[in-house]
Structures are given as C-alpha cells and as structure tokens.
Design an enzyme around this catalytic site. Structure first.
Site, PDB file in Angstrom:
ATOM      1  N   HIS A  59     -10.698  14.598  -3.478  1.00 43.06           N
ATOM      2  CA  HIS A  59     -10.645  15.602  -2.416  1.00 43.06           C
ATOM      3  C   HIS A  59     -10.609  14.931  -1.044  1.00 43.06           C
ATOM      4  CE1 HIS A  59     -12.453  18.556   0.403  1.00 43.06           C
ATOM      5  NE2 HIS A  59     -11.674  19.399  -0.267  1.00 43.06           N
TER       6      HIS A  59
ATOM      7  N   SER B 185      20.982  23.945   7.870  1.00 45.12           N
ATOM      8  CA  SER B 185      19.850  23.052   8.066  1.00 45.12           C
ATOM      9  C   SER B 185      18.703  23.585   7.218  1.00 45.12           C
ATOM     10  CB  SER B 185      19.465  23.010   9.546  1.00 45.12           C
ATOM     11  OG  SER B 185      18.332  22.189   9.714  1.00 45.12           O
TER      12      SER B 185
ATOM     13  N   ARG C  90     -10.206 -17.610 -17.396  1.00 45.82           N
ATOM     14  CA  ARG C  90     -10.027 -16.567 -16.365  1.00 45.82           C
ATOM     15  C   ARG C  90      -9.146 -15.437 -16.899  1.00 45.82           C
ATOM     16  NH1 ARG C  90      -8.022 -20.161 -11.290  1.00 45.82           N
ATOM     17  NH2 ARG C  90      -9.545 -19.099  -9.996  1.00 45.82           N
TER      18      ARG C  90
ATOM     19  N   TYR D 106      22.353  14.461   7.342  1.00 48.51           N
ATOM     20  CA  TYR D 106      21.300  13.859   8.149  1.00 48.51           C
ATOM     21  C   TYR D 106      19.943  14.418   7.770  1.00 48.51           C
ATOM     22  CZ  TYR D 106      21.135  18.279  10.605  1.00 48.51           C
ATOM     23  OH  TYR D 106      20.999  19.620  10.890  1.00 48.51           O
TER      24      TYR D 106
ATOM     25  N   ARG E 238       0.117 -16.623  -5.944  1.00 45.46           N
ATOM     26  CA  ARG E 238       0.513 -15.205  -6.063  1.00 45.46           C
ATOM     27  C   ARG E 238       1.033 -14.752  -4.707  1.00 45.46           C
ATOM     28  NH1 ARG E 238      -5.615 -12.706  -6.599  1.00 45.46           N
ATOM     29  NH2 ARG E 238      -6.429 -13.681  -4.709  1.00 45.46           N
TER      30      ARG E 238
ATOM     31  N   MET F 277     -13.558  -9.151 -15.899  1.00 49.48           N
ATOM     32  CA  MET F 277     -14.265 -10.422 -15.918  1.00 49.48           C
ATOM     33  C   MET F 277     -13.511 -11.403 -15.060  1.00 49.48           C
ATOM     34  SD  MET F 277     -15.285 -13.013 -18.891  1.00 49.48           S
ATOM     35  CE  MET F 277     -14.179 -14.264 -18.269  1.00 49.48           C
TER      36      MET F 277
ATOM     37  N   CYS G  30      15.550  19.977   8.623  1.00 53.42           N
ATOM     38  CA  CYS G  30      14.746  19.862   9.837  1.00 53.42           C
ATOM     39  C   CYS G  30      13.289  20.204   9.581  1.00 53.42           C
ATOM     40  CB  CYS G  30      15.322  20.723  10.955  1.00 53.42           C
ATOM     41  SG  CYS G  30      15.229  22.485  10.620  1.00 53.42           S
TER      42      CYS G  30
ATOM     43  N   GLY H 114     -12.882  -5.720 -11.014  1.00 51.46           N
ATOM     44  CA  GLY H 114     -13.597  -4.943 -12.016  1.00 51.46           C
ATOM     45  C   GLY H 114     -13.516  -5.594 -13.385  1.00 51.46           C
TER      46      GLY H 114
ATOM     47  N   LYS I 206      -1.347 -14.110 -13.235  1.00 53.07           N
ATOM     48  CA  LYS I 206      -1.882 -15.469 -13.040  1.00 53.07           C
ATOM     49  C   LYS I 206      -1.272 -16.429 -14.047  1.00 53.07           C
ATOM     50  CE  LYS I 206      -6.152 -15.669 -11.854  1.00 53.07           C
ATOM     51  NZ  LYS I 206      -7.494 -15.161 -12.145  1.00 53.07           N
TER      52      LYS I 206
END
Lengths: 913, 913
Positions: free
Chosen positions: B470, B798, B103, B886, B347, B114, B866, B112, B33
C-alpha cells in the site's frame, strides 16, 4: 414512347406491370385511394368509372416549376373521353351531362392536402339541362352552389367566410334555420351570389368549361402536396417528402337524388372492440360531405338493412369480399343512387389496440390470415396499450357524439390523462405538489426549463411540435401521456386561456387527453385499465411463443413480482436485485451497523442478523420459480445509499444542538441529547468519508464485494441455504449467482472463487446439492472487450445495458435524461434515446463482441440482457440477432418482449404480415 | 549419462554448450558470480581455481526433500580433487593444506541468502601445520576463529551474540580496544571458546573433516534459497522463485599474509558521476570481510598505486579488460596474496542515474558500445531522476562515511525527502498543515486510513511491505519519495520511537530518505535538482531522436510552458487546455456572467469581453511554437466548476443574513446587504440547477459546446484571429482545433461544421489564410468504437486516455486512486494502475480499433495521445506499436518520452542493449 401518367381504374394490371408487380409500388404510384379503386374495379365491384393521374406526374409537375410534364394533359383528356364512352355521357352536354369528383390520394393517408371537389362539370348550361332531365331543380342548384364554393375555396384559395355569410343571409331572408329548408329558388339565388364572390376574389368568372375546371383542380391537388400544413404533417409523422400525391377523377354518383338515394361510411368490423359486424352511418338523400360535416343526424347502418334491403345485402357481400381480398378490416365509403350501390373508397380501417388484436385472432379462425401473419400484425405498441389506463370506450364514444372532442394532434406518448389545465411549469408543479391537483400542462411548446412541471403533471398538451419535439421526448421518457402539435389550438398566455374555434378553455378547466390516439376532450372522461388477460391477446402471444427462439425472463425482486412474471409468461428470473431487500425498515439498522462497523466482530454481528432475512427472500423466490432459473445479483449500489444524506444529517444535528441549548432542562435530557448528537455526528463522518465525486463509477458492485468480502459471502450463504431448504421441500431450484460491475477478470476470479467455496460449504452442511451457476454482468466496456477472459470463469453473462450505455457513451443517465439528452434528440444529434433502445452502433457493437468472445472461450455460454432495454421491442430484435439466449424485463413488459421475440424470429424466416 | 551438476571455472565452454550458447542461460545455470568467475578464467585473468555447483542442483535438492540429486556429490568430490591437482595442495593435509571459500550466487544479486564462509579446510591439525608453514600463528588462528564463527552462524544457524560475547571478554581480558590488537595466543584461546559454543548450540563438535565442512556449507547455501528473508526479497523485487542458487567453491587466497598482502573492492568508474577512473577501497593485511565490515579504516585505491605499483598496474589493466569484455562498468573484488593479484568477483557496477548516462555516452566515444546500445541502456527511470530533487552526492558520501546511513530498504518511489519523523497519519497531517513542518511519515506498514497523512508528508518510510505494498503504491501514485520494507527498522509505537541496532530515533527527529536508492539517513541532507541540460543526457536523447518514429509533443497551456516544452525537444503542442485561462482573476467574472446570463445579449457581452483575453493567450502560444502544430482543445469542464461551491455560498448567505439582522443600522446598509444576498442567492440557484450526480459524465466537452454554441464560437474566433495576426508578423502557424468528449459522430459533425464556418469567416475578415485542422479527442469508448464515422469529419484524433480509462473501466479516477484502486493493486487484482500505464488489454484494444477504423476511412489520419500516459515509458512503447504519430506529455516528461520512443523503435529493429 412517352411515359404513362394516367391509369384508368380498369388498368390495374398495366399499373402493376409498370412498377414491376409490387403492390406497395402500385400504391406509391397511384396513391392508396387510386390503387384501391383500381383494385376494386378489377374485383368487379361497383366503382364509378374514373382514372388516376400518378404521383410521378405530381413530382414532375413540382420539379418542373409547376408545369405538367409532357403528354400528361393529353393522356388525361384521353382518359376523360374514355369515361364519356363508358358512361355514355359527355362533359358540358346539357342533354347527357357527365359530372366528376376530383380527389387527392397519396401513398399514406395525410391531412393537410386538398380534399375533394364534387360536381365538377356543372355550369349554367348543364345546370339548366339537368333540371330538365331530373325534374329536381333544388338538387341541381344545391349541387351547383356546392361546386362553386368548393372550387372557390379549395382550388382558388378563397376564404370560407364570404360564402358562409351569403348562406346566413339566405336563411335569414327565407326565415329558416337549416340549409335543408331552403328551396330551389333560394339555391339559385345563392349560386348567383357565389359566382359574384368568385369573380371579386379571383378577378375572373367561375370557369364554365368543365375541362378547365378539371385542369385547375388537378393543379390544385398537385400544389397542395407542398402546402405548409402538408409539409408540417409529413415532418411530424416522418413521411418522406418525395412521395407526391395522385389525383383521382371519378364519375359522380348522387346520393342526393331522392329517397332511394343515400350515402355513408362504414367499417367492416367494430373499430373499438374488433367484433365482427359492419358498423357505420349513412344519410338518405344526401351528398358525402353531409355525413362527415355532422350537420344532419346520421343513421346507423343497421337501418339501411330495413330501408334498402337489397342495396344493403349487396353492400354486406362487398364488405366481406373486400376483407378477404385485403385480409384486413376495411373502412369504406359508398353511395346509393336511386337504389344502385356504388363503392367510392376502401382502405384499411383504424382501430384500437384491443380491436386490432381481436381482429387478427378472428381472421386466423376465419382462415383469412395465418398465425404468423397475426403475430406480425399486432404491434408491440398495441400490447403496450394493455398496460396503461385508457379512456373507457363507451365514455369516449359518447364524448365524441356529444361534440366534446376539442381537437386532434399527434399521439406521441400513449395513455389517457385527465386534469386541470395549467399554462406554465411552476404552476403545474405547485398545483400538483402543494394542492394535490391533477394537472394537464399546456404550452405552445416546451423547453428544458419546463421539465419539473411536466414531471408533476398527469399529461402534456402542446399546440406546436412534432414526434421529436422536446415535449414528445420528455413525455415518452417519463411515461406521461401527451398530445402535441395540435394546430387547431390557440393558446393565449396573456389571458391564461386557449381556444379551438370559438370554444374557450380557461386555466383550471378540466380536459382529458388521449396520448394513444391523439385526441383532446373537454371535461373529465372515465379511464379503465385494459385487461392483460384478454383472451385474444393470450392467443397471439401463444403463437409468438411458438415462433420465438429467444426466451423471455423477468426482473423481479420479490415473490409477488416473480408470481406476476410467471403468470405473464416469464421463463426465469434474469435479475433479482438483492439490495432492494436491505432498504426495508427492520433491516436497514443492521445494514447501517455493518457500514459503520469499526471492527470485524460488529460486522459479523450485522451480517448474521441480515442472513435470515435474505434467506427467506430467496426461499420465496425459489418456491415461485419451481423448475426455472433464478439469477440473483449480489449487492450493487454504493454503501452510502443506505445512509441518510449529508444535508439531512447536518440539519438534524443543528436541530439537536439548538434543542440542547434552548430546551434541555435536566441533566438526563442533556445526556440524552448529547448521546443523540454523537451518534448522528459519527454517522455524518461516515457519510463524508464515503463521499464520491462520481458515485456511478465508484465503490460498488464487485468492488464492494471484494472490499467487504463478508457481505457477499453472507448473500451467497443465504442463497444456498434457501436453495437447499426449498429443494428439500421437493421444489426444483436453479440458482444463478451474478457478480456485478466487473471490469477485469481478476475481480471475477477472486470473488467467484471465494463465493463458490462458500456455496459448496453450505451445500455440504445442508447435505444437499443443487444445480447452480456463477456468472457476471457485462455492464462495463472493459468487461465486454475482455469477455473471452471473463468466460474462463463466468458460466453466464448478463448484459447490464443501462450501465453499459452510460459508460460507453460517457453519459450519466439521471443527469442527462432531464438535460442535454433531450436537447440532443430534439436537435437530431442522437436519433433516439440510447437508454430506451439499444444503441446498435456503439453499445451493440460491444455486446456483439462480448457474445462472440465469450462463446469462443466457453461453448454454449448462457447470455442474456437484464437492462431495461430487455422490454423494448427494437432492442429485443437486436438481442435476437446477436444470438442471446434470453431477454429479461419488468414483469409488465413480458408480453411485449414475447411478441417482439416472436416477430423477429418470423421475420428472420421470411414471414410477412 | 548422468546430468552435469558441477562446472570447473575453466569449463565455461562446456557450460555454454550445456545451455545452448546463451550467456543469459549460463548466468541462470551458474549464477551471476559463478558465470563471471568462469568467464574471467577463460579470459586468463588470475582467478583462484574453483568450481560452481549449478542452480539446477539446488532446485533438484529442494525438490527432492533436501537430498542431493544423484551423482551431484560425486561430481563435487571430483571437482575438489581437480582443485587439489591444480593447486598442488590437499584438503586436510597439514603439510600443504588447501583452504576454500564457499559462496552462494544466484542469477540476480540477492540479499537474504547465505553469504560467504571463508577458510573452509581448517581444522586443529591443519592449523598446526599452517603455523609451521607460514610462521604466522596469529594469522592462522585468526583465520580459524573466523571459520568456526562463520560456519557456526551461517551454516549451523547459531546466533552471533555468544561469539561476540567471547570476543568482548577476550578484548577485556587482554586490555585492548580492537580485535587487531589481539595476539596469536588470544586467538588460540578464542578458537577453543568458539568450539565450545559450537558444541553447546549444535550438540556436536565442530567438524574436523574438510569434506564434511564443504558438504554442510553446500547444503546451507541450497537451503538459504528458501529462507524467509530470501523469499520476502524475491516477492518484493519480483524475482521468480524457481531460479535457484549456485554454490561457488573457490580456493582461498589470503590478503592477511602480511604487508605484501591486501584485499579490496573497486568500481571501474565513478559510481556517482560516471567519470572514468577506478574508485575503490582496500586494506593491507586483511581478509575481505574486514573491508566491508567498516571496523578498520580503508584506504582509497589510489594509495595502492604507490604501495604496490606492480600489482596495481596489473589490476588496472584487468579492469580495462573487464570493461571491454562486459561492455559495462564493473564492480570487482580482489585480493593480493604476498604481491600476487587474484580476482575474486566481477559484476556490473551500481551507479547513479547521472553516472549511468555519462558512462553510456563515454563508452560510445571509446568505441565500446554503439549509440543504439547507449540509448537502450539508459532507463526512463534514470531520465526521470533528472526531474526530481536528489541528495547532493557529496553530502551523501559524507553521510555514509560518517556512518549516518541508518539502513537500506526497497527504493519504491524516487526522489529525496527530508523531514521530521511522525508515527501516525493524523499527526503527520497536523504537523504539515497546521504547524508548517516537513514530515516523514513512518509506519510499520500503511493502510487506506493513512492516505491523508501520506499526502501531507514529504516522504514515506515503512519497515514492512514490498514494491506493491500500500505504501509503495500510494507513494508512487502521488509522487512522494518512499523507502519501504526496511527490515532493520524496529518501530515501537508505544514509545513513539524507532531503532536500528542500538541507534534510536524519536518522533520529531530529522531523517532523510532516498527513494531513488532506498537509503535512510539520520539528520537533514542537502538536496539538489540534477541538471536536465546535462550534456551527456542531451547526447543520449539526441541518439534516441535519430532512432524514433514517434514524435513527442507537449501538453502546455501558456507560452512559458510551451517555451520550456520546445527547449526540452517538443515537436508540437498536443494539448492546450483553454479553460485554464478562464480561471484567472480578471476573467472569471466574465465567465460567471456568461454562465448566469438569462438572455442572449448578456451572454454575447460576456463572450465579447473574454475574446481579447483568449486571442492573446493563443497569439503567445503561436509565437513560441513557430512552424510547429498547436492543438487547442475547446472548453471541456462542466460550467459549475467556474462557480463557487454550494457549501461556500450557503455559508456566505447565512453570514450576510446574520449581519442584516444584527448589524445593519442604516437603510443604505440594509439595501446594500439585501442586494448582496440577492446576488448570492441567484448564484446559488444557478449552482443548484447545474448540480449533477456524476459530473464526469455530465454536461461538458462537446456537449457544452453544442449547448452554449456562442462559447466555442468565441474560442474559435480567438484562435483564428490570433493565428492570422501572428501569421502577419511572419510567423508560421498551424492551429489544430480539438473538440472534446465526442461520443456520436453527429456531435462532431454539428460542432465542427459550425466552427469551421466561423474560422473561414475570420480568415476572410482578416484577409489571411492559415493552415489548420479540425479534429476530436477519442476519450469515450463509443468514439473509439465508431472511429470510422468520426474520421469522416475529424482530420486528427487525440486519445484522451485519462477519460477513456475512466469510462472503459467504469472508474472515477479521483475517487478510486485514494480508495479501492490502491487496494486492487495491493491485492494484485490489477497488475498496475491503469491511470499510470495504459491498460493494453482493454483501453489499448479500443485505441488499436480506433486507429485502424480511423485510418481505414481517412488515410494518413494524424493520431496522437494527450492523456498523462503520453509521458509513461511503457505507454509510449504501446503508442509506438499501434502506430500513433505522436505522444504528447507534460513539458517535464518530454525527455523520458523521447528516450522511450527511441528505445521502442530500436527494439523493433532488433537492437539489444
């Protein structure tokens, strides 16, 4: 200048010069027999004059479409002239006839090639002349008939039978039982008949020209190199096909010229025990073939000492001289012609493992060889011999003497086995499992379908196949004694019988097979286990210990194993598998409680119950291993291994339910059954929830340690409580805690950090510090690839080459060793079983990387191996080469590993056997 | 000289110099900011005077035990003086009062911390003065009460409730519904009450000294960096904890000074579609917080054009200027004070994936950025967005407008999901499986026991946990949309309900979750699948294609897949899995016949029946892939996969036996049943004999090809018959035959030799030669370790990274991904799932070795991948780096792979986004 294809026996220096002074190459050029005859000639031993046509001549002959190479025959004629000069006799001269023998001789002794033709040079005229010269008509025509038969069979490929029929007829006519009772006139008539057979079968007369006899015999020897049996043998014994054979032409000397003549074979030491005395057999008034044919009863060599003391004295001196010269026990052939001793052959003698070890040790004491040579001469297989039951040498000798050795084949898997013949796998399995019989499974050859029978049998016998046949591979795999490729054996599956010659063995008959030597016997022979404490073996192993750089540790789980290991020379415990302790009856319920626990409290209770057991396990080990390191591996297998199997549980539950429906006749009974069913069902749920598609790659090792942290913490507490307690008793302890199956450094870091904390806590509680290490197994490719990261935490590495081989190859050992892996070895897709010997190109490459990466991060990192490869000699060599600190193997295999470790160190320093 | 902790907005050059002319470091120093406010000031945009206290000051404050670092406060006082000079106003001066906002602002936008305190500088005296100056008593006391509440709550940590109660009471007393209807006198009374609360709760009077207000606010911002919510957020979003936050002090401008004043927020383009027009909302006569609080109905920005044309014109021009400057769509805050426009923030704007792609393309057309930048700006995740169902943007906007967005959490697994709330795994599974319901599983957090429910659910929602929880890991693993860590969500398991504020959702209620954005909605929202043929996306992918070195091939088994792959840009087929074809109904009986065959004839019959099917399969592929290579992998899975399972068979046999006993009432019926039982039992025997403990490491791949040579020979015949046939149609074919699971070169040698012979035979029969290759998968560590040997035979490699990861880690994927692997990621033992992104340290090391060894032996060897990793951007980057030709992936993921391949090539050349 044209190439030299023929060397007289007295031209050994020329032969050496020809190949560049390398005795091994002389043997390759002249064959073992020719080289040694030349060598004995140089040593002024009494060798009859003769010469060798080289293996190069044989190879050229075969390469050029069975034509002698340029100048070879001219050189051979020249050599014959030289013999004539040396003996003052002449070929085909009835007044002073020269006779010779013709014998093949390749670099390695090899059955299947043309053997011997004696008495070459005899013809009608010479025979008549010899009768005049010797006055012994019987001797002359006996010799002549032998020549015609041998020449006919061996050189011209006539079958034996017609000749044998004539002999049978002759005996009948003369009214005698034995050939030795036939008279000169009988033999004379036999010669006539033999020559008729020769003419009938070959379309030509028996050659009367001695030079033509020699030429044909030489060609026959050359051709026999490519005979079917010779090729089969070379394939089986892994002998190169391009070696070729030499041809030896040797002046005949006669052991059958009356009672001052004799012929015999002998070994310079006892081939069974290695004791230092000459051992052999001879016959008076006989030719060589009579001794081996077994028709006449031979006399032990000791009698010769009395019968012909002078000749014996000379012979004994020559034996000693030969041993000193070759620095090896010798196997010799000799003939005494009218009191004069002649040496016809010498070669390294065959012997048992025990004899081999004793002879090596004795020869060091005698100053013949050095300790280093002794170490290099004893093979790991010979040490292995001391670990398996073998036939009692006395019984075996008796069996051979009694003619009970049925046949000999390839000795592909060592050990002695006795059992009843079963001709198929299903029967073998049934007899063994259901009827408790001991079985030898006999098949023409085996296939994958036969494996269950082979596993149930005591031993395996086949008529076909070589060292890498299915039967051989499976037998070695599972440690079953086996003899394969017994060509003499005819198996008749329809009649459920086999025969060798006219001896028939029916299914169910007892036989004994010696996988160490390749012999098959009729009847049950006694077996004994040789003594690993053999003083000669101990001596050799001691010398190996002096030489080796690699330490030898043991895999041992219990104090009793550790004790045995230490007795066998272990310098530490490289692997103690803690989970084995969990299977014991009084512990298993606690383990199951731990696994089934739904809460931390129950878990903690189970762990607390297990702690004292584990502590005592470790205390016992530490006491036995005073002053030596003990590596303890934390729990490794998946938890479900401690629970009953799915099928077993399902069946039990079904049974209980049936009982509930049918038998329960009181409320109490019903409740009891319901309770049991509930318990089993909750066990079943646990088993199902733990099911893994590929348990080998599942929740085990460090993964389990991280998943159930209390379990490994309890183990570490047990280790350190035990260590402190034992240390307080005044014993020096060196525990090393090993974390298994790591693949990422974070697993090691997290587990080791937590456990080392626990270890320190215990030592603080106990008020005692002990020397310890934490380390990891390297048994997953990723651990090897990132060994530098691992070494940041691990104070030692131990290669788990069983798992490392499984993951590096992507092969599940249990499945594959009964399946496609055998097929792979049969078809030579894999040169050998990578679970038996370390695959150096793949697994070994990872090991080498890991050692370098690990030591690059942590100087002096202790690195060892605890997979089964640690007891395999070839793998021990490899471990030495990549710089491991130790190999760890089963207590039984420690002597083998000690020897191998000594050998590789000596070889590295340039020692030779 | 003391350190500079404070930078005026007009000191941006000084800040740049301070950090060494690196804008990223300026953002780190001043926060996003502050940096942008300074940057706008330099661009002479109307930014109110102000300054930033640096993040370094914050870090120093926290490091020194919450003490301002030396000279910081003095510098701040100096900066305040400068503002006074620039504005010609003074703090605390009732005649010309200066008010400021305070700010926070860290490098990354972060909830989260101020937020904002407005109107700092007001006190009793200043308020009275301002009334005189503005003549607007209501405005002044409204501003004052806002300061006391914000300061109380945000700076002094007083709870909101007492303030809200006062407001409720005030409205009640005044008899009004809305705050906006309260009068000046009401606000004056409220201020008195608020100050009382302040005194009660903090034990001190509301500070009247503006300088003290600033000091306390500054400290509060610093401290909030280490607040619990901020730390949790950083953990979840993987933001470093040592960045610190800046503090921005900005002169207040007032949007609430009557109808020529306004305040609003806007985006320079449409955040949903990317269309180029300003989009935003504003309020006349209001302060910033009113716009976002949603209490008053905002007006669309278009109205401002009419209402205040001049200010709007200026605003529009500034937006264009900002976009050109930042080369990105901007998200701005502005205030108009009595007709004068002020910019308060800019921003980069948040946008959907579609918008992101369109904006990048448009900006290239506008000359703002280059094609390379466009390619680098679009993320693979944004391309992934086009593959999953998403909420209809219109419906979603409407839902937000209707206030149906319940809460927002972490967007951990993309996609939209709609379902009924279930609060436990068992219920989720039951509802989904038994009742066919769509379910969203909601839990405070998830555990391994919950996986079955998660798999059955449409999506997953949790109130706790971060990006590696998890729930997040499992959801991503199995492609389930998920939002986690929704702190606003209170789950009451006892009542089976959850609430956000006062909105209650009961079990069974419908919700919708947006895993792409992290939003949770009440009710069922429409979903749509975005168009992969989006013209903007096609454009970007085309630019990526121009840049990339790596080709992108597809894994496709059927012509329809191949067609889709080609449409998506595939340049070849990298993997056709032939065994998939065997599972089709009309083919399976032949496959089973083959497996159960007892003799070669039956085998040959089965193979002959399968041949035409396979030939047609391949012909179809070749037609679709005209001119492009097609790699066909020979059969890979173990044979037992084609047979029924053990349990199924056992049950069927039991059933048949019961029928035989109970129901069979004719001889015919009995015979029929017996016949069926026999057939099933022989199948069961086959199944049992094929059982493997670890099938992943068993008889499959080339092992099967060698074991059943007829099978792969039939496949190769089918390939080449099809190839020749299609080639005759005028189509260009390039078949490449791939041999799977090799670990030893001899496997490859033996199989390839036999198969290439068959291929040549077919081409000779067909009278047509086609261009072909034979090669191998590298999917076993040993194959990689010995790749030089492999390359002697293989014309291409491959990488099968699924199997290679399994064997390199020693992990069975199927077992582990539902089990310990999730635990490992949760506990950070593994940084990520190695089956999702290539493990570069381990598996990648082997791949790199294999490429080097292979090309060292065979120059120009074709090497690709692959495994599923071929469609993972991070893995694509890695494949580029180690020089693969590739990557081959699922047809759907081709666009992602194309983008990633383009990006890595551009990054390598030094391009930046």
């Amino acid at each position: 200048m044209s190439k030299k294809f023929v060397f007289m026996f007295n031209e050994v220096e020329a032969a050496e010069k020809y190949v560049g002074n390398d005795w091994d190459k002389v043997r390759a050029l002249l064959g073992g027999k020719g080289a040694n005859l030349a060598d004995m000639t140089r040593a002024e031993l009494p060798v009859p004059p003769g010469f060798t046509v080289t293996t190069e001549a044989c190879n050229a002959y075969l390469a050029e479409g069975e034509k002698f190479p340029p100048t070879m025959w001219e050189q051979q004629l020249e050599a014959l002239k030289t013999i004539e000069k040396m003996t003052a006799k002449n070929f085909g001269d009835p007044t002073k006839p020269l006779l010779v023998s013709c014998r093949s001789g390749a670099k390695f002794s090899m059955p299947g090639m043309m053997d011997t033709v004696l008495n070459i040079g005899l013809n009608d005229e010479v025979a008549a002349g010899m009768v005049g010269l010797t006055g012994d008509e019987r001797f002359v025509y006996d010799s002549y008939r032998r020549l015609v038969q041998m020449f006919g069979c061996v050189v011209m490929n006539i079958a034996d039978e017609p000749f044998e029929e004539v002999l049978t007829e002759a005996r009948k006519k003369a009214g005698v039982e034995n050939d030795s009772d036939l008279k000169a006139s009988d033999w004379k008539a036999v010669v006539v008949e033999f020559k008729k057979i020769f003419k009938e079968r070959t379309g030509r007369d028996f050659p009367q020209d001695p030079i033509e006899q020699i030429k044909l015999a030489t060609e026959a020897v050359f051709k026999s190199w490519n005979g079917k049996r010779a090729i089969d043998y070379r394939n089986a014994a892994k002998i190169a096909h391009d070696l070729g054979t030499g041809v030896n032409i040797v002046t005949m000397v006669f052991g059958n010229m009356g009672n001052s003549s004799a012929t015999g074979v002998a070994m310079t030491r006892d081939g069974s025990t290695g004791e230092k005395h000459i051992e052999g057999d001879y016959l008076t008034n006989a030719q060589g073939e009579d001794v081996v044919a077994g028709i006449r009863k031979t006399k032990p060599i000791e009698e010769l000492k009395i019968e012909m003391p002078q000749a014996y004295g000379e012979f004994d001196a020559i034996c000693q001289k030969l041993e000193k010269h070759y620095k090896e026990m010798q196997d010799v052939e000799f003939t005494i012609e009218k009191g004069k001793l002649w040496m016809l052959q010498t070669r390294d003698g065959k012997r048992t493992a025990q004899a081999s070890v004793r002879i090596a040790v004795d020869m060091v004491a005698e100053g013949v060889i050095t300790k280093e040579q002794a170490v290099l001469r004893v093979t790991p297989e010979q040490v292995d011999f001391f670990l398996h039951p073998q036939f009692n040498p006395e019984t075996k000798k008796a069996a051979i003497a009694a003619g009970n050795r049925l046949a000999t084949g390839l000795n592909v898997s060592p050990g002695a086995a006795v059992g009843q013949v079963a001709f198929d796998a299903d029967l073998a399995e049934k007899w063994a499992k259901e009827d408790g019989k001991k079985v030898i499974m006999v098949r023409p050859e085996t296939k994958p379908d036969d494996v269950h029978g082979m596993l149930a049998a005591q031993g395996i016998l086949t008529s076909r196949g070589g060292r890498t046949s299915h039967a051989a591979l499976v037998a070695r795999q599972f440690g079953k004694p086996a003899v394969v490729g017994v060509a003499a054996l005819e198996i008749n599956m329809a009649k459920r019988e086999m025969k060798v010659g006219d001896r028939i063995i029916k299914e169910g008959d007892w036989i004994s097979i010696d996988g160490t030597m390749g012999d098959v016997f009729i009847d049950q022979l006694d077996t004994v286990v040789p003594d690993i404490k053999d003083p000669y073996l101990i001596k050799v192993l001691g010398w190996a210990d002096e030489a080796r750089r690699l330490q030898v540790w043991a895999n041992a789980d219990y104090p009793v194993d550790a004790k045995r290991a230490r007795d066998n020379g272990a310098q530490g415990i490289g692997l103690c598998r803690t989970e084995h302790m969990f299977f014991q009856t009084e512990r298993l319920p606690h383990v199951q409680k731990l696994i089934l626990a739904k809460d931390k409290e129950t878990q903690a209770e189970a762990l607390e119950a297990l702690l004292p057991f584990q502590r005592e396990d470790f205390a016992g080990l530490f006491r036995v291993m005073d002053k030596l390191p003990v590596i303890i591996r934390l729990i490794d297998p998946p938890m479900h291994e401690f629970l009953p199997g799915h099928e077993v549980l399902t069946e039990e539950i079904t049974d209980l339910k049936i009982r509930l429906i049918k038998d329960a006749d009181s409320l109490k009974e019903v409740n009891k059954l319901l309770h049991e069913i509930q318990a089993k069902e909750s066990m079943l749920t646990a088993v199902e929830s733990m099911h893994e598609a590929n348990p080998m790659l599942g929740l085990r090792g460090v993964r389990l340690g991280l998943h159930l942290p209390g379990l490994t913490r309890m183990q570490v507490r047990a280790i350190f409580e035990a260590a402190c307690q034992v240390a307080k008793e005044g014993i020096e302890v060196h525990p090393e805690v090993m974390i298994p199956l790591t693949s990422h450094v974070n697993e090691l870091k997290m587990q080791q950090t937590a456990l080392e904390e626990e270890a320190k806590k215990v030592m603080a509680e106990q008020g005692k510090n002990v020397d310890y290490k934490f380390g990891t197994m390297i048994e997953i490719p990723r651990a090897a690839l990132t060994a530098d990261q691992m070494a940041e935490y691990a104070q030692f590495f131990s290669f788990g080459t069983n798992d490392l081989t499984q993951t590096t190859f992507g092969i599940s050992r249990d499945d594959a060793e009964k399946g496609f892996l055998i097929e792979y070895m049969e078809r030579k897709i894999l040169p050998e079983n990578p679970f038996a010997s370390i695959d150096e190109e793949g697994v070994g490459k990872l090991m080498d990387m890991a050692v370098k990466l690990g030591r690059g991060k942590r100087e002096g990192l202790e690195v060892g191996i605890c997979g089964e490869h640690g007891g395999d000699p070839k793998s021990v060599f490899f471990c030495h080469k990549i710089g491991l600190n130790y190999v760890s193997c089963s207590p039984f295999r420690i002597p083998i590993a000690r020897l191998a470790a000594g050998q590789v160190a000596l070889i590295e320093k340039g020692f030779k056997k």
